[in-house]
Write a protein that holds these residues in place. Structure first.
Motif: not given
Length: 322
Positions: A250-267
């Protein structure tokens, strides 16, 4: 009444909280980041734009209900209330209540976006110069206490939680929020709560996948915020907004989806994303009246009145503390 007071900030460091939530959320499986971090200044502005979209029926429907029923809400509330708004945003709907409620003792908007909150409070102070306005920059789901308000400590409190924001909380979180709201509002307290109703899945899908792409920009702004505030290296072109209705839950589900293999640096940490891997950002639960009662009663509220639009798309509910 006391004129507007300065911004109260109950958070030691929003930046530290954001970084910790991002690193923890991306380190676990499945990956998830709390929806409250969507609402920095840019995210709040984008959400305001979403509310104006033709597909997004929620805001205009709730505003129509509030405009038509505000005198009835005011009659139920009675005079001299403190108005406490959880997740105030731009406070557009609040004005409908302020214009109808009699002798409001004070208005306390609570929002996690300090910059957006202060700008909104300045506008309200200009339009309601005799009203004590005490903005609180905080997470309304985890607020330990309300600020002390000079001259109005004995006033009964009226909570306001519009926009079906209750739907962004899972059932356990929603119950915990309502229990805390009941504690904050105290004896004689009441709560005006907006809740989106269950309806045709096609209409729900369109509301969260608008043709102009504003909702997508709102989702991806979370990655842009990580780049701005945490020095992250997200390529926004490598990710997409994804939203769908889950009828079983009974819910909308929202995501951010990766479109390709990738890496990200954070902190100082590196995270790897597979093609198609998703980061959950938000739920939007839809209700019927039985669902709302199942949450309200164990939290210490009873629903005494519900108003809907002719199409029964949305509901505004009046809860009284028991």
């Amino acid at each position: 009444m006391v004129p507007g007071l300065p911004l109260k900030n109950t958070q030691a460091s929003t930046g530290d909280t954001f970084e910790a939530a991002v690193l923890a959320g991306l380190s676990r499986r499945p990956r998830a980041i709390p929806a409250k971090f969507l609402y920095d200044a840019q995210g709040s502005a984008l959400f305001d734009a979403i509310c104006e979209l033709p597909e997004y029926y929620l805001t205009r429907t709730e505003i129509t209900i509030l405009r038509d029923r505000a005198p009835e809400i005011a009659a139920l509330a009675g005079p001299g209330r403190q108005l406490i708004e959880f997740g105030s945003g731009s406070s557009v709907k609040t004005r409908l209540l302020l214009d109808s409620l009699e002798a409001v003792a004070a208005y306390v908007p609570i929002d996690i976006s300090g910059e957006h909150l202060e700008a909104t409070s300045r506008r309200l102070r200009a339009d309601y110069p005799a009203l004590a306005i005490v903005p609180v920059c905080a997470d309304y789901t985890d607020l330990p206490m309300l600020p002390w308000l000079p001259g109005s400590s004995g006033a009964a409190k009226l909570g306001f939680f519009p926009g079906s924001t209750i739907g962004n909380l899972d059932p356990d979180e929603a119950l915990a929020f309502l229990r805390n709201a009941r504690r904050l509002l105290g004896p004689g307290g009441a709560l005006v709560l907006g809740a989106d109703l269950k309806k045709d899945p096609g209409m729900l899908h369109a509301a969260y996948n608008d043709s102009a792409g504003v909702t997508a920009a709102f989702s991806l702004n979370l990655l842009a915020r990580m780049n701005r505030e945490l020095g992250a290296s997200f390529d926004l072109e490598g990710f997409a907004h994804e939203a769908f209705y889950n009828p079983a839950a009974g819910r909308i589900e929202i995501y951010i989806r990766s479109l390709r293999p990738q890496s990200v640096r954070i902190a100082g940490q590196r995270f790897f994303f597979d093609a198609g891997e998703r980061v959950h950002t938000e739920y939007s639960y839809k209700y019927d009246l039985a669902d709302m009662d199942a949450l309200a009663v164990p939290a210490g509220f009873v629903r005494t009145q519900t108003w809907t639009d002719p199409g029964r798309l949305f509901s505004v509910n009046y809860f009284v503390a028991t």
